[in-house]
Scaffold this motif. Structure first.
Motif, PDB file in Angstrom:
ATOM      1  N   THR A 382     -10.883  -2.347   0.001  1.00 27.15           N
ATOM      2  CA  THR A 382      -9.602  -2.700  -0.602  1.00 27.15           C
ATOM      3  C   THR A 382      -8.517  -1.813  -0.016  1.00 27.15           C
ATOM      4  O   THR A 382      -8.619  -0.591  -0.042  1.00 27.15           O
ATOM      5  CB  THR A 382      -9.660  -2.523  -2.121  1.00 27.15           C
ATOM      6  OG1 THR A 382     -10.710  -3.344  -2.627  1.00 27.15           O
ATOM      7  CG2 THR A 382      -8.355  -2.919  -2.768  1.00 27.15           C
ATOM      8  N   LYS A 383      -7.465  -2.432   0.526  1.00 29.29           N
ATOM      9  CA  LYS A 383      -6.368  -1.675   1.127  1.00 29.29           C
ATOM     10  C   LYS A 383      -5.053  -2.099   0.491  1.00 29.29           C
ATOM     11  O   LYS A 383      -4.844  -3.281   0.198  1.00 29.29           O
ATOM     12  CB  LYS A 383      -6.320  -1.904   2.642  1.00 29.29           C
ATOM     13  CG  LYS A 383      -7.545  -1.354   3.372  1.00 29.29           C
ATOM     14  CD  LYS A 383      -7.413  -1.557   4.870  1.00 29.29           C
ATOM     15  CE  LYS A 383      -8.616  -0.981   5.608  1.00 29.29           C
ATOM     16  NZ  LYS A 383      -8.503  -1.174   7.069  1.00 29.29           N
ATOM     17  N   TYR A 384      -4.159  -1.124   0.304  1.00 28.03           N
ATOM     18  CA  TYR A 384      -2.837  -1.431  -0.233  1.00 28.03           C
ATOM     19  C   TYR A 384      -2.000  -2.134   0.822  1.00 28.03           C
ATOM     20  O   TYR A 384      -2.090  -1.841   2.019  1.00 28.03           O
ATOM     21  CB  TYR A 384      -2.130  -0.146  -0.669  1.00 28.03           C
ATOM     22  CG  TYR A 384      -2.757   0.518  -1.872  1.00 28.03           C
ATOM     23  CD1 TYR A 384      -2.810  -0.137  -3.098  1.00 28.03           C
ATOM     24  CD2 TYR A 384      -3.272   1.806  -1.789  1.00 28.03           C
ATOM     25  CE1 TYR A 384      -3.372   0.466  -4.200  1.00 28.03           C
ATOM     26  CE2 TYR A 384      -3.839   2.425  -2.891  1.00 28.03           C
ATOM     27  CZ  TYR A 384      -3.886   1.745  -4.097  1.00 28.03           C
ATOM     28  OH  TYR A 384      -4.450   2.343  -5.191  1.00 28.03           O
ATOM     29  N   ASN A 385      -1.134  -3.057   0.377  1.00 23.46           N
ATOM     30  CA  ASN A 385      -0.222  -3.679   1.320  1.00 23.46           C
ATOM     31  C   ASN A 385       0.945  -2.734   1.622  1.00 23.46           C
ATOM     32  O   ASN A 385       1.099  -1.683   0.989  1.00 23.46           O
ATOM     33  CB  ASN A 385       0.274  -5.044   0.789  1.00 23.46           C
ATOM     34  CG  ASN A 385       0.942  -4.923  -0.566  1.00 23.46           C
ATOM     35  OD1 ASN A 385       1.607  -3.930  -0.857  1.00 23.46           O
ATOM     36  ND2 ASN A 385       0.782  -5.947  -1.401  1.00 23.46           N
ATOM     37  N   LEU A 386       1.772  -3.110   2.593  1.00 22.85           N
ATOM     38  CA  LEU A 386       2.843  -2.216   3.065  1.00 22.85           C
ATOM     39  C   LEU A 386       3.858  -1.851   1.974  1.00 22.85           C
ATOM     40  O   LEU A 386       4.203  -0.666   1.826  1.00 22.85           O
ATOM     41  CB  LEU A 386       3.551  -2.842   4.265  1.00 22.85           C
ATOM     42  CG  LEU A 386       2.768  -2.812   5.585  1.00 22.85           C
ATOM     43  CD1 LEU A 386       3.552  -3.551   6.658  1.00 22.85           C
ATOM     44  CD2 LEU A 386       2.488  -1.383   6.031  1.00 22.85           C
ATOM     45  N   PRO A 387       4.364  -2.818   1.199  1.00 14.94           N
ATOM     46  CA  PRO A 387       5.315  -2.430   0.146  1.00 14.94           C
ATOM     47  C   PRO A 387       4.721  -1.410  -0.820  1.00 14.94           C
ATOM     48  O   PRO A 387       5.391  -0.451  -1.216  1.00 14.94           O
ATOM     49  CB  PRO A 387       5.637  -3.761  -0.552  1.00 14.94           C
ATOM     50  CG  PRO A 387       5.389  -4.794   0.483  1.00 14.94           C
ATOM     51  CD  PRO A 387       4.233  -4.294   1.274  1.00 14.94           C
ATOM     52  N   THR A 388       3.456  -1.611  -1.197  1.00 13.31           N
ATOM     53  CA  THR A 388       2.815  -0.675  -2.118  1.00 13.31           C
ATOM     54  C   THR A 388       2.740   0.714  -1.512  1.00 13.31           C
ATOM     55  O   THR A 388       2.981   1.721  -2.195  1.00 13.31           O
ATOM     56  CB  THR A 388       1.407  -1.168  -2.485  1.00 13.31           C
ATOM     57  OG1 THR A 388       1.501  -2.476  -3.032  1.00 13.31           O
ATOM     58  CG2 THR A 388       0.742  -0.240  -3.498  1.00 13.31           C
ATOM     59  N   SER A 411       3.630   4.731   9.807  1.00 19.56           N
ATOM     60  CA  SER A 411       3.347   3.720  10.827  1.00 19.56           C
ATOM     61  C   SER A 411       4.632   2.979  11.175  1.00 19.56           C
ATOM     62  O   SER A 411       5.557   2.897  10.350  1.00 19.56           O
ATOM     63  CB  SER A 411       2.309   2.723  10.306  1.00 19.56           C
ATOM     64  OG  SER A 411       2.853   1.958   9.254  1.00 19.56           O
ATOM     65  N   PRO A 412       4.711   2.402  12.382  1.00 20.52           N
ATOM     66  CA  PRO A 412       5.912   1.633  12.755  1.00 20.52           C
ATOM     67  C   PRO A 412       6.200   0.495  11.777  1.00 20.52           C
ATOM     68  O   PRO A 412       7.361   0.229  11.455  1.00 20.52           O
ATOM     69  CB  PRO A 412       5.572   1.103  14.147  1.00 20.52           C
ATOM     70  CG  PRO A 412       4.609   2.095  14.703  1.00 20.52           C
ATOM     71  CD  PRO A 412       3.793   2.543  13.519  1.00 20.52           C
ATOM     72  N   ASP A 413       5.164  -0.185  11.310  1.00 21.70           N
ATOM     73  CA  ASP A 413       5.366  -1.291  10.361  1.00 21.70           C
ATOM     74  C   ASP A 413       5.992  -0.789   9.063  1.00 21.70           C
ATOM     75  O   ASP A 413       6.894  -1.423   8.511  1.00 21.70           O
ATOM     76  CB  ASP A 413       4.032  -1.982  10.055  1.00 21.70           C
ATOM     77  CG  ASP A 413       3.514  -2.779  11.235  1.00 21.70           C
ATOM     78  OD1 ASP A 413       4.328  -3.117  12.115  1.00 21.70           O
ATOM     79  OD2 ASP A 413       2.311  -3.062  11.270  1.00 21.70           O
ATOM     80  N   LEU A 414       5.509   0.343   8.594  1.00 19.87           N
ATOM     81  CA  LEU A 414       6.044   0.900   7.359  1.00 19.87           C
ATOM     82  C   LEU A 414       7.477   1.384   7.562  1.00 19.87           C
ATOM     83  O   LEU A 414       8.339   1.238   6.689  1.00 19.87           O
ATOM     84  CB  LEU A 414       5.153   2.054   6.891  1.00 19.87           C
ATOM     85  CG  LEU A 414       5.258   2.468   5.423  1.00 19.87           C
ATOM     86  CD1 LEU A 414       4.925   1.299   4.517  1.00 19.87           C
ATOM     87  CD2 LEU A 414       4.342   3.646   5.137  1.00 19.87           C
ATOM     88  N   TYR A 415       7.735   1.953   8.714  1.00 19.79           N
ATOM     89  CA  TYR A 415       9.084   2.450   9.052  1.00 19.79           C
ATOM     90  C   TYR A 415      10.087   1.298   9.030  1.00 19.79           C
ATOM     91  O   TYR A 415      11.176   1.398   8.470  1.00 19.79           O
ATOM     92  CB  TYR A 415       9.031   3.110  10.423  1.00 19.79           C
ATOM     93  CG  TYR A 415      10.321   3.764  10.851  1.00 19.79           C
ATOM     94  CD1 TYR A 415      10.548   5.114  10.611  1.00 19.79           C
ATOM     95  CD2 TYR A 415      11.312   3.040  11.520  1.00 19.79           C
ATOM     96  CE1 TYR A 415      11.717   5.725  11.024  1.00 19.79           C
ATOM     97  CE2 TYR A 415      12.486   3.628  11.926  1.00 19.79           C
ATOM     98  CZ  TYR A 415      12.688   4.976  11.677  1.00 19.79           C
ATOM     99  OH  TYR A 415      13.858   5.579  12.071  1.00 19.79           O
ATOM    100  N   ASN A 416       9.713   0.188   9.665  1.00 22.54           N
ATOM    101  CA  ASN A 416      10.611  -0.962   9.737  1.00 22.54           C
ATOM    102  C   ASN A 416      10.761  -1.660   8.394  1.00 22.54           C
ATOM    103  O   ASN A 416      11.807  -2.237   8.094  1.00 22.54           O
ATOM    104  CB  ASN A 416      10.105  -1.951  10.777  1.00 22.54           C
ATOM    105  CG  ASN A 416      10.149  -1.382  12.189  1.00 22.54           C
ATOM    106  OD1 ASN A 416      11.032  -0.573  12.503  1.00 22.54           O
ATOM    107  ND2 ASN A 416       9.204  -1.771  13.023  1.00 22.54           N
ATOM    108  N   LEU A 417       9.720  -1.616   7.587  1.00 23.30           N
ATOM    109  CA  LEU A 417       9.750  -2.288   6.301  1.00 23.30           C
ATOM    110  C   LEU A 417      10.698  -1.611   5.322  1.00 23.30           C
ATOM    111  O   LEU A 417      11.271  -2.251   4.436  1.00 23.30           O
ATOM    112  CB  LEU A 417       8.338  -2.324   5.696  1.00 23.30           C
ATOM    113  CG  LEU A 417       8.173  -3.114   4.403  1.00 23.30           C
ATOM    114  CD1 LEU A 417       8.374  -4.602   4.655  1.00 23.30           C
ATOM    115  CD2 LEU A 417       6.817  -2.855   3.792  1.00 23.30           C
ATOM    116  N   LYS A 418      10.916  -0.336   5.491  1.00 16.66           N
ATOM    117  CA  LYS A 418      11.738   0.441   4.561  1.00 16.66           C
ATOM    118  C   LYS A 418      13.123  -0.176   4.382  1.00 16.66           C
ATOM    119  O   LYS A 418      13.631  -0.273   3.269  1.00 16.66           O
ATOM    120  CB  LYS A 418      11.835   1.878   5.062  1.00 16.66           C
ATOM    121  CG  LYS A 418      12.715   2.789   4.220  1.00 16.66           C
ATOM    122  CD  LYS A 418      14.097   2.933   4.818  1.00 16.66           C
ATOM    123  CE  LYS A 418      14.974   3.825   3.956  1.00 16.66           C
ATOM    124  NZ  LYS A 418      16.374   3.856   4.431  1.00 16.66           N
TER     125      LYS A 418
END
Length: 471
Positions: A382-388, A411-418
């Motif tokens: 079980t892994k948390y999604n990016l927003p979480t 991570s780059p994905d998390l950085y961009n999601l912010k």
């Protein structure tokens, strides 16, 4: 034409059964996960449970084996009168250990061959019910004279068409194999029933046209072990080219979650800890304007493929199938009967139990060796999604009021999601000076350093990080 193909050169040994070009069986063994089924162990009875009429036996493995009272040939009315705690005895594995459960074992030992099964403690000769009575009586008499008191044997169906000298020769070899076993002081394995070189060949010997292996020495070994099949056993240097089946490509196919048949019926296989779930999807087939009878046709095609895939993937235990809904109860019964016919092709015991009130078909298949899914794939985590992940970072930072500055990698994905997530600035709520850098090797975030502002600035400069404040 049926071919048994055994790949032995690599560390992972793989056996295939190919019937007229179609793969019908896949079986593999690995050195780090030896399979116990069929192997004979010397064990020590550790605990007897009177209420269950069963015992736990130490066989030298990480988990104790489970022995039922009815599987003790010399057993009396109760298990406590049949064996005692601390007693040494020989047992044979009938089911592999799974999860926290140990192997299931029997004390009724068997050494199987192509025509016979030798039983050191069998005491009698049994004959397959498929052999005609007068022939069965003759075979039973001949074999009984060959055995000593206390020994037993089971004559397989194909013994009916076999010369008596071959039957006796095989029994002699099996008896000799048993008598040559060296006893051991501590619990552990005494005799292994090789999954590929014994079990697979025995399972499909009757009706197979050839057995091909990729090692000349093993081909000679098999010819000595199975003289009846000597002319069928062959050595082939390039097995993949000979059988037209690449092991890596087969493993890719057998681990795919989604399968689409030639007719456009889609099957989705999902695993849970308790069961296997199969969903039948006709989205491609539906474009053809199904009539009232077509859902049954689609379901029948799906049932045939499900029976084939369950066997190839070696799924076991509870299997739930969500077929396309049909309004006719007669069609539902016809589908169940069709599935029952399809699973008869499987040499492992399967049973279709019926349909639930929700329209799910219940099916079970006896567990023996591990499934392809369990052997080849890692367990899903079980892994948390990016927003979480981002919101968890916010909460962590706000809880660290005593820190002056923090260096965090994301991570780059998390950085961009912010930028998408923060509809209002929260920089005023973060108590620290925050330095953020991107790290391509991360899938979430990681706190690299916490402390004074000077320490964090110096560390970022010394490590050559490109950082920004992001909040």
């Amino acid at each position: 034409m049926r071919t048994i193909a055994i790949h032995t050169k690599t560390s992972e040994k793989v056996g295939l059964v190919i019937d007229n070009g179609q793969l019908i069986e896949y079986m593999a063994t690995r050195p780090e996960a030896s399979q116990l089924s069929g192997s004979i162990f010397k064990g020590t009875v550790k605990t007897i449970h009177k209420s269950m009429q069963a015992a736990f036996v130490d066989i030298g493995e990480s988990r104790q084996a489970f022995l039922k009272k009815e599987l003790i040939p010399w057993g009396r009315k109760t298990i406590e009168n049949s064996i005692t705690e601390g007693q040494s005895l020989y047992v044979q594995v009938t089911k592999e250990p799974i999860d926290s459960k140990g192997a299931q074992v029997t004390a009724d030992l068997t050494l199987p061959g192509l025509f016979t099964i030798y039983q050191p403690y069998g005491k009698k000769v049994s004959v397959s019910r498929k052999i005609e009575k007068h022939q069965a009586a003759h075979l039973k008499e001949q074999v009984s004279n060959f055995l000593e008191e206390g020994e037993g044997a089971i004559l397989r169906t194909n013994a009916a068409d076999t010369d008596l000298s071959l039957i006796k020769g095989e029994l002699k070899r099996l008896k000799s194999e048993w008598n040559s076993l060296n006893d051991r002081k501590k619990p552990g394995v005494m005799w292994r029933d090789d999954v590929l070189l014994n079990q697979l060949i025995r399972k499909y010997a009757n009706g197979s046209d050839e057995v091909v292996v990729d090692d000349s020495e093993i081909s000679q070994f098999l010819k000595k072990r199975f003289p009846y099949m000597e002319n069928k056993i062959k050595w082939r240097k390039n097995m993949a080219q000979y059988t037209n089946h690449s092991i890596n490509e087969l493993q890719d196919l057998l681990t795919k979650r989604t399968i689409t048949t030639d007719e456009g019926v889609q099957l989705v296989f999902d695993k849970t800890e308790a069961m296997t779930v199969v969903d039948v999807n006709s989205h491609r087939y539906m474009d053809r304007s199904l009539s009232s009878d077509d859902p049954l046709k689609v379901n029948k095609r799906a049932a045939s493929e499900i029976a084939k895939q369950v066997r190839l993937r070696n799924e076991s235990g509870m299997i739930l199938i969500d077929f396309i809904s049909m309004k006719s109860s007669a069609h539902n019964q016809e589908l169940l009967q069709w599935l029952r016919q399809e699973i008869k092709k499987d040499p492992i015991t399967c049973k279709v139990h019926g349909m639930t009130k929700l329209g799910l078909v219940e099916m079970t298949r006896t567990r023996q060796l591990p499934s392809v899914h369990a052997q080849l794939l890692q367990l899903p985590e079980t892994k948390y999604n990016l927003p979480t992940l981002w919101y968890r970072l916010e909460r962590y930072l706000m809880s660290q009021e005593h820190q002056e500055a923090v260096l965090v990698s994301v991570s780059p994905d998390l950085y961009n999601l912010k930028k998408q997530l923060l509809l209002e600035p929260i920089s005023s709520k973060i108590p620290q000076e925050l330095f953020v850098r991107q790290n391509d090797h991360l899938t979430g975030w990681q706190i690299e350093l916490e402390g004074s502002l000077d320490i964090i600035r110096e560390a970022a400069h010394r490590r050559g990080y490109n950082v920004d404040k992001l909040f």
